[in-house]
Scaffold this motif. Structure first.
Motif, PDB file in Angstrom:
ATOM      1  N   TRP A   1      35.186  41.639  40.779  1.00 54.42           N
ATOM      2  CA  TRP A   1      34.219  42.717  40.870  1.00 54.42           C
ATOM      3  C   TRP A   1      32.817  42.207  41.131  1.00 54.42           C
ATOM      4  N   SER A   2      32.018  43.092  41.701  1.00 51.88           N
ATOM      5  CA  SER A   2      30.610  42.777  41.946  1.00 51.88           C
ATOM      6  C   SER A   2      29.775  43.966  41.513  1.00 51.88           C
ATOM      7  N   ASN A   3      28.530  43.678  41.210  1.00 45.86           N
ATOM      8  CA  ASN A   3      27.606  44.708  40.724  1.00 45.86           C
ATOM      9  C   ASN A   3      26.242  44.514  41.354  1.00 45.86           C
ATOM     10  N   ILE A   4      25.710  45.605  41.870  1.00 38.01           N
ATOM     11  CA  ILE A   4      24.306  45.654  42.280  1.00 38.01           C
ATOM     12  C   ILE A   4      23.713  46.903  41.655  1.00 38.01           C
ATOM     13  N   TYR A   5      22.887  46.702  40.661  1.00 37.07           N
ATOM     14  CA  TYR A   5      22.218  47.759  39.915  1.00 37.07           C
ATOM     15  C   TYR A   5      23.192  48.820  39.400  1.00 37.07           C
ATOM     16  N   ASN A   6      23.315  49.957  40.067  1.00 42.06           N
ATOM     17  CA  ASN A   6      24.140  51.049  39.528  1.00 42.06           C
ATOM     18  C   ASN A   6      25.521  51.135  40.180  1.00 42.06           C
ATOM     19  N   VAL A   7      25.853  50.167  41.011  1.00 45.02           N
ATOM     20  CA  VAL A   7      27.114  50.199  41.755  1.00 45.02           C
ATOM     21  C   VAL A   7      28.020  49.046  41.299  1.00 45.02           C
ATOM     22  N   VAL A   8      29.280  49.372  41.047  1.00 45.97           N
ATOM     23  CA  VAL A   8      30.275  48.361  40.690  1.00 45.97           C
ATOM     24  C   VAL A   8      31.443  48.473  41.673  1.00 45.97           C
ATOM     25  N   ASP A   9      31.687  47.411  42.420  1.00 49.51           N
ATOM     26  CA  ASP A   9      32.819  47.356  43.350  1.00 49.51           C
ATOM     27  C   ASP A   9      33.924  46.523  42.715  1.00 49.51           C
ATOM     28  N   VAL A  10      35.111  47.106  42.659  1.00 45.01           N
ATOM     29  CA  VAL A  10      36.232  46.469  41.976  1.00 45.01           C
ATOM     30  C   VAL A  10      37.383  46.248  42.951  1.00 45.01           C
ATOM     31  N   VAL A  11      38.002  45.073  42.868  1.00 47.30           N
ATOM     32  CA  VAL A  11      39.230  44.778  43.606  1.00 47.30           C
ATOM     33  C   VAL A  11      40.284  44.363  42.586  1.00 47.30           C
ATOM     34  N   LEU A  12      41.468  44.945  42.714  1.00 45.67           N
ATOM     35  CA  LEU A  12      42.578  44.602  41.829  1.00 45.67           C
ATOM     36  C   LEU A  12      43.750  44.068  42.646  1.00 45.67           C
ATOM     37  N   THR A  13      44.261  42.941  42.209  1.00 44.27           N
ATOM     38  CA  THR A  13      45.481  42.387  42.779  1.00 44.27           C
ATOM     39  C   THR A  13      46.087  41.482  41.716  1.00 44.27           C
ATOM     40  N   THR A  14      47.326  41.093  41.912  1.00 45.24           N
ATOM     41  CA  THR A  14      48.013  40.257  40.920  1.00 45.24           C
ATOM     42  C   THR A  14      48.388  38.948  41.592  1.00 45.24           C
ATOM     43  N   HIS A  15      47.658  37.890  41.241  1.00 40.26           N
ATOM     44  CA  HIS A  15      47.880  36.610  41.908  1.00 40.26           C
ATOM     45  C   HIS A  15      49.309  36.120  41.692  1.00 40.26           C
TER      46      HIS A  15
ATOM     47  N   ARG B   1      50.777  46.009  37.177  1.00 42.36           N
ATOM     48  CA  ARG B   1      49.605  45.702  36.344  1.00 42.36           C
ATOM     49  C   ARG B   1      48.329  46.229  36.991  1.00 42.36           C
ATOM     50  N   ASP B   2      48.286  46.217  38.314  1.00 45.61           N
ATOM     51  CA  ASP B   2      47.095  46.740  39.005  1.00 45.61           C
ATOM     52  C   ASP B   2      47.032  48.259  38.911  1.00 45.61           C
ATOM     53  N   VAL B   3      48.186  48.890  39.008  1.00 44.22           N
ATOM     54  CA  VAL B   3      48.218  50.352  38.871  1.00 44.22           C
ATOM     55  C   VAL B   3      47.738  50.741  37.471  1.00 44.22           C
ATOM     56  N   ALA B   4      48.227  50.030  36.466  1.00 43.56           N
ATOM     57  CA  ALA B   4      47.816  50.334  35.097  1.00 43.56           C
ATOM     58  C   ALA B   4      46.323  50.071  34.907  1.00 43.56           C
ATOM     59  N   MET B   5      45.832  48.975  35.469  1.00 44.39           N
ATOM     60  CA  MET B   5      44.408  48.657  35.302  1.00 44.39           C
ATOM     61  C   MET B   5      43.535  49.659  36.063  1.00 44.39           C
ATOM     62  N   ALA B   6      43.989  50.104  37.227  1.00 42.28           N
ATOM     63  CA  ALA B   6      43.227  51.111  37.979  1.00 42.28           C
ATOM     64  C   ALA B   6      43.082  52.390  37.157  1.00 42.28           C
ATOM     65  N   ARG B   7      44.169  52.788  36.518  1.00 45.63           N
ATOM     66  CA  ARG B   7      44.101  53.987  35.675  1.00 45.63           C
ATOM     67  C   ARG B   7      43.149  53.776  34.507  1.00 45.63           C
ATOM     68  N   THR B   8      43.186  52.592  33.927  1.00 45.99           N
ATOM     69  CA  THR B   8      42.280  52.290  32.812  1.00 45.99           C
ATOM     70  C   THR B   8      40.834  52.359  33.270  1.00 45.99           C
ATOM     71  N   LEU B   9      40.542  51.789  34.425  1.00 43.57           N
ATOM     72  CA  LEU B   9      39.159  51.819  34.920  1.00 43.57           C
ATOM     73  C   LEU B   9      38.695  53.253  35.185  1.00 43.57           C
ATOM     74  N   ASP B  10      39.560  54.045  35.774  1.00 41.42           N
ATOM     75  CA  ASP B  10      39.195  55.442  36.029  1.00 41.42           C
ATOM     76  C   ASP B  10      38.906  56.174  34.722  1.00 41.42           C
ATOM     77  N   LEU B  11      39.733  55.905  33.726  1.00 45.92           N
ATOM     78  CA  LEU B  11      39.531  56.549  32.424  1.00 45.92           C
ATOM     79  C   LEU B  11      38.214  56.084  31.803  1.00 45.92           C
ATOM     80  N   LEU B  12      37.948  54.793  31.859  1.00 41.24           N
ATOM     81  CA  LEU B  12      36.718  54.263  31.264  1.00 41.24           C
ATOM     82  C   LEU B  12      35.482  54.769  32.017  1.00 41.24           C
ATOM     83  N   ALA B  13      35.596  54.926  33.309  1.00 39.44           N
ATOM     84  CA  ALA B  13      34.444  55.431  34.080  1.00 39.44           C
ATOM     85  C   ALA B  13      34.178  56.891  33.757  1.00 39.44           C
TER      86      ALA B  13
END
Lengths: 99, 99
Positions: free
Chosen positions: B62-76, B84-96
């Motif tokens: 992920w990267s952040n510039i002031y009020n913007v957070v760009d997130v990439v999810l993948t499983t190495h 795991r990425d699907v679950a984490m995406a849902r978690t991020l949406d919930l937290l946001a």
């Protein structure tokens, strides 16, 4: 608040003293990669930087992948590198060293 | 721990339901931009995500510039998108949404 960019003399005097900070590609900015033992250490650093950045009202552009934090500092109001970036670079180095 | 990538059927069933998540350019990963009111809100989100990510042992790029957070999810370990990425995406949406 308008901030003046560094003068050529100031750049020559100040920027080489910032250990590990390099010119950012294609921009008037400075960049440094910080590498930590793991994500907890990396995000702990980011949390300390976030508090300092908010207090200074001067925020990094940064990215994180697990234990690595890449930081870019520039001053949008100055159109390039200003004293605020030099001060923030020193703060980040201090916070990285005292985690 | 080896993680299996999503099967084609799983991708078709799961990924379109992730609102705002798009394929990341040039990679088998999903990406989303989160925009907040200011840096405090953006980093507050990042702090909550960091705790969830460490607990799940699955960390965003992920990267952040002031009020913007760009997130990439993948499983190495899976070589691409996994459950795991699907679950984490849902978690991020919930937290946001619940900041």
């Amino acid at each position: 608040m308008t901030v003046a960019p560094l003068t050529p003399d100031e750049r020559a005097a100040l920027l080489p003293a910032l250990a590990g900070w390099e010119p950012a590609a294609g921009r008037d900015a400075i960049a440094k990669r910080f590498v930590f033992a793991d994500f907890i250490a990396a995000f702990g650093f980011m949390a300390r930087v976030a508090l300092a950045a908010e207090k200074a009202d001067h925020h990094p552009e940064w990215s994180n992948i697990y234990n690595v934090v890449d930081v870019v500092l520039t001053t949008h109001d100055a159109g390039g590198i200003s004293h605020r970036d030099v001060a923030m670079a020193r703060t980040l180095d201090l916070l990285a060293a005292t985690g």
